[in-house]
Design an enzyme around this catalytic site. Sequence first.
Site, PDB file in Angstrom:
ATOM      1  N   CYS A 158     -25.463 -90.649 -27.786  1.00  0.00           N
ATOM      2  CA  CYS A 158     -25.112 -92.024 -27.416  1.00  0.00           C
ATOM      3  C   CYS A 158     -23.810 -92.058 -26.623  1.00  0.00           C
ATOM      4  CB  CYS A 158     -24.995 -92.907 -28.657  1.00  0.00           C
ATOM      5  SG  CYS A 158     -23.769 -92.332 -29.853  1.00  0.00           S
TER       6      CYS A 158
ATOM      7  N   ASP B  88     -28.672 -85.463 -33.591  1.00  0.00           N
ATOM      8  CA  ASP B  88     -28.386 -86.829 -33.139  1.00  0.00           C
ATOM      9  C   ASP B  88     -27.038 -87.238 -33.725  1.00  0.00           C
ATOM     10  OD1 ASP B  88     -28.413 -89.426 -32.270  1.00  0.00           O
ATOM     11  OD2 ASP B  88     -30.080 -90.080 -33.531  1.00  0.00           O
TER      12      ASP B  88
END
Length: 460
Positions: free
Chosen positions: A417, A390
């Site tokens: 993201c 992540d």
Amino acid sequence: MCYNMDMTNFKKNDIFEAEVLDLTHEGQGVVKIDSFPFFVDNALPGERIKMHVLKVGKSFGFGRVDEFISQSKHRVTQLNLDYLRTGIADFGHLSYDEQVKFKHKQVVDILRKTAGKSDYPVLPVVEAIKTINYRNKAQIPVQMVDGLLTTGFYRKNSHTLIPVEDFYIQHPEIDAVVLFLRDEFRKINLQAYDEKTRKGWLRNIVVRRAFHTGEMMITLVVTSKKLPEKVELVIDHLVERFTNIKSVQLNINSGTGSFILGKEFILLYGKDFITDLMLDKTYQISAPAFYQVNTPQAEKLYETAYEFAGLKPGDVVIDAYSGIGTIGISMADRVAKVYGMEVVPAAVENAKRNAQLNELENTHYEVGTAEKIMPKWLSEGIKPDVIFVDPPRKGLDEGFIKAAAMMNPRRIVYISCNPATFARDVVRFEADGYLLDKVQPVDLFPQTHHIELVASFNKK
């Protein structure tokens, strides 16, 4: 009104009537005059507008809407335009159904353009439960405006403060705390920091509110640890008014750059953390810690990641970029062992503390980069079945992808993201023997152009 019809020589303040053709990934309308593109805030595809030219470059220009000749049926007309001017909600003028369609198309288009294939399985977007008032954290700049300490948000691409009282996408109690502090600080004539004169004390107000517990943390970003007169009294009033505030801290930022937080924190009230739940696990969250700002959607994100991983009770997993441990700790009961690494020592200590808080004995966290830690673990005989990653918006370093492939897991699960850097990394993973299996966009940021996604890669 005069219209400049010389299409090869656009000038500032020219006005044209035009149709909006598309949206950029940042939510600006795209207008073309004789094939020359202009980017226009508050303009949606299909609308006809009178566009006022603001700036002209060599390859594109910028404009504003002077008048709507026709409007899109998908336009949200009651939106406060300050949310667009500041970027608080740069998609707030677009209906939520259309936001979701656009975000799905964004992921598909970026993958096709960057990775060169049109058949990647991009699943429908997991829509948000709440589309407003969802953020659990706010970082609010403070300036003196007309002699008054004022809170709000910067106009896009500037440090000009636009006063805002209702921030629309963050929890209403966060707004209430910000306004309470603003009013109390005005009463004692507290001076906000001025970037030009480098005088004044208060720079930012940072507020966290834990979704499941309601606990709140207030961080005042200031230029000096010396408290101005009566600030302690304001803090007393604050914690009397909001009894769920469990932490009040100073953060010392005496620099001249645009970064928000400095390195030093000073506790003024309560504890140096607040507590929240994520997928039935308990977490202590410190002021500088990364923690997803939309808790219900983050829980969906992580559950999707675990589903994509196909976890088994005997699995060994690696949680790269582990932060305070939310991804690894939330799945620790489902697997045999969780290894995590993170470059920030304080975050690793938080992860260890959170593992103890949840009475877990099958987690291990180390400080260091994945590029260095994973080869060390491999030499120690650690063989992961699944690697979770992540990363920040910049995506993965090529060295990480090489190191992950050397670990030879059956699957790699990537939470991103930033679709653009994710698509770049798809190409790199495939070059190292891991093929993209599926992509699940998850909307953690309604009313904005941002989109999160989960993807799984299988070994060839």
